[in-house]
Design a protein around this motif. Structure first.
Motif, PDB file in Angstrom:
ATOM      1  N   MET A   1      -1.001   2.920  -9.366  1.00 14.43           N
ATOM      2  CA  MET A   1      -1.114   1.818  -8.251  1.00 14.43           C
ATOM      3  C   MET A   1      -1.877   0.994  -8.506  1.00 14.43           C
ATOM      4  O   MET A   1      -1.794  -0.307  -8.252  1.00 14.43           O
ATOM      5  CB  MET A   1      -1.301   2.548  -6.791  1.00 14.43           C
ATOM      6  CG  MET A   1      -0.088   3.574  -6.492  1.00 14.43           C
ATOM      7  SD  MET A   1       1.770   2.832  -6.479  1.00 14.43           S
ATOM      8  CE  MET A   1       2.406   4.392  -6.830  1.00 14.43           C
TER       9      MET A   1
ATOM     10  N   CYS B   1      -0.971   8.684   0.472  1.00 15.59           N
ATOM     11  CA  CYS B   1      -0.490   9.903  -0.029  1.00 15.59           C
ATOM     12  C   CYS B   1      -0.921  11.115   0.802  1.00 15.59           C
ATOM     13  O   CYS B   1      -2.125  11.263   1.139  1.00 15.59           O
ATOM     14  CB  CYS B   1      -0.960  10.145  -1.397  1.00 15.59           C
ATOM     15  SG  CYS B   1      -0.612   8.882  -2.772  1.00 15.59           S
TER      16      CYS B   1
ATOM     17  N   VAL C   1      -1.241   9.165  -9.768  1.00 14.73           N
ATOM     18  CA  VAL C   1      -0.623   8.223  -8.831  1.00 14.73           C
ATOM     19  C   VAL C   1      -1.579   6.896  -8.696  1.00 14.73           C
ATOM     20  O   VAL C   1      -1.190   5.730  -8.697  1.00 14.73           O
ATOM     21  CB  VAL C   1      -0.245   8.905  -7.484  1.00 14.73           C
ATOM     22  CG1 VAL C   1       0.276   7.739  -6.640  1.00 14.73           C
ATOM     23  CG2 VAL C   1       0.961   9.834  -7.636  1.00 14.73           C
ATOM     24  N   ARG C   2      -2.870   7.252  -8.374  1.00 10.11           N
ATOM     25  CA  ARG C   2      -3.777   6.190  -8.017  1.00 10.11           C
ATOM     26  C   ARG C   2      -4.002   5.221  -9.465  1.00 10.11           C
ATOM     27  O   ARG C   2      -4.083   3.934  -9.186  1.00 10.11           O
ATOM     28  CB  ARG C   2      -5.034   6.848  -7.780  1.00 10.11           C
ATOM     29  CG  ARG C   2      -5.449   7.444  -6.642  1.00 10.11           C
ATOM     30  CD  ARG C   2      -6.688   7.426  -6.001  1.00 10.11           C
ATOM     31  NE  ARG C   2      -7.095   7.655  -4.780  1.00 10.11           N
ATOM     32  CZ  ARG C   2      -7.711   8.585  -4.110  1.00 10.11           C
ATOM     33  NH1 ARG C   2      -8.463   9.424  -4.909  1.00 10.11           N
ATOM     34  NH2 ARG C   2      -7.847   8.723  -3.011  1.00 10.11           N
TER      35      ARG C   2
ATOM     36  N   GLN D   1       0.848  -1.394  -0.140  1.00  8.93           N
ATOM     37  CA  GLN D   1       0.067   0.226   0.027  1.00  8.93           C
ATOM     38  C   GLN D   1       1.025   1.221   0.057  1.00  8.93           C
ATOM     39  O   GLN D   1       2.098   1.274   0.332  1.00  8.93           O
ATOM     40  CB  GLN D   1      -0.929  -0.080   1.154  1.00  8.93           C
ATOM     41  CG  GLN D   1      -0.494   0.037   2.709  1.00  8.93           C
ATOM     42  CD  GLN D   1      -1.374   0.053   3.527  1.00  8.93           C
ATOM     43  OE1 GLN D   1      -2.429   0.669   3.599  1.00  8.93           O
ATOM     44  NE2 GLN D   1      -1.183  -0.710   4.727  1.00  8.93           N
ATOM     45  N   VAL D   2       0.253   2.466  -0.459  1.00  6.06           N
ATOM     46  CA  VAL D   2       0.852   3.750  -0.460  1.00  6.06           C
ATOM     47  C   VAL D   2       0.024   4.591   0.152  1.00  6.06           C
ATOM     48  O   VAL D   2      -1.364   4.663  -0.327  1.00  6.06           O
ATOM     49  CB  VAL D   2       1.195   3.848  -1.690  1.00  6.06           C
ATOM     50  CG1 VAL D   2       1.624   5.249  -1.961  1.00  6.06           C
ATOM     51  CG2 VAL D   2       2.128   3.121  -2.691  1.00  6.06           C
TER      52      VAL D   2
ATOM     53  N   MET E   1       4.694  10.501   0.311  1.00  5.11           N
ATOM     54  CA  MET E   1       4.059   9.386  -0.012  1.00  5.11           C
ATOM     55  C   MET E   1       4.888   8.532   0.778  1.00  5.11           C
ATOM     56  O   MET E   1       6.013   8.502   1.062  1.00  5.11           O
ATOM     57  CB  MET E   1       4.533   8.919  -1.253  1.00  5.11           C
ATOM     58  CG  MET E   1       3.766   9.726  -2.508  1.00  5.11           C
ATOM     59  SD  MET E   1       3.960   9.264  -4.263  1.00  5.11           S
ATOM     60  CE  MET E   1       3.209   7.785  -4.381  1.00  5.11           C
TER      61      MET E   1
ATOM     62  N   CYS F   1      -3.865   2.374  -2.747  1.00  4.56           N
ATOM     63  CA  CYS F   1      -3.306   4.020  -2.749  1.00  4.56           C
ATOM     64  C   CYS F   1      -4.373   4.601  -1.928  1.00  4.56           C
ATOM     65  O   CYS F   1      -5.554   4.548  -2.224  1.00  4.56           O
ATOM     66  CB  CYS F   1      -3.261   4.201  -4.050  1.00  4.56           C
ATOM     67  SG  CYS F   1      -2.721   6.055  -4.199  1.00  4.56           S
TER      68      CYS F   1
END
Length: 137
Positions: free
Chosen positions: A26, A11, A22-23, A8-9, A72, A33
């Motif tokens: 990912m 933000c 970015v989503r 997972q990330v 991030m 995300c």
């Protein structure tokens, strides 16, 4: 057999258009995300990642914390996989995000505020060190 935790990330402070890019990256990589709300700075990183044993921070009278830069936090992503994720972000023309961290057994116990402040100090130190390495005073 222990189930591997999901990649997972998190933000924090990404502009809307950057966050959407970015989503999308990912999603293609099957990485969760999540965008964090502004007030997340007071929470422990472990809580924000949904780790067991962490609970919400109590509401207190601490002065507001303002961290204007994008952040991030990568969890369960490291080594070659992290390289792959960063390359995919670059390929998707995600603007450079200066403050990135990998969740560790140590920093999950920090508040997001402490993580942000630490990254900022480290970045300043590394930037200053790079200037000195170039022969500048």
């Amino acid at each position: 057999m222990k189930k591997k935790a999901a990649e997972q990330v998190l933000c924090y402070h990404l502009e809307a258009d950057v966050l959407e890019t970015v989503r999308a990256v990912m999603r293609k990589l099957s990485i969760v995300c999540r965008a964090l709300p502004e007030e997340s700075w007071r929470e422990k990183v472990g809580f924000l990642l949904g780790k067991r044993g962490f609970s919400p921070a109590p509401k207190d009278d601490a002065p507001e914390f303002v961290f204007p830069d994008a952040v991030m936090v990568f969890d369960q992503i490291q080594g070659k996989r992290l390289d792959q994720v960063l390359a995919a972000m670059k390929e998707a023309d995600v603007p450079p995000i200066r403050y990135k961290a990998v969740a560790t057994p140590f920093n999950v116990h920090w508040t997001l505020r402490r993580l942000c402040e630490t990254m900022k100090k480290e970045h300043a130190y590394m930037t200053e060190g790079a200037k000195n390495d170039d022969g500048e005073a």
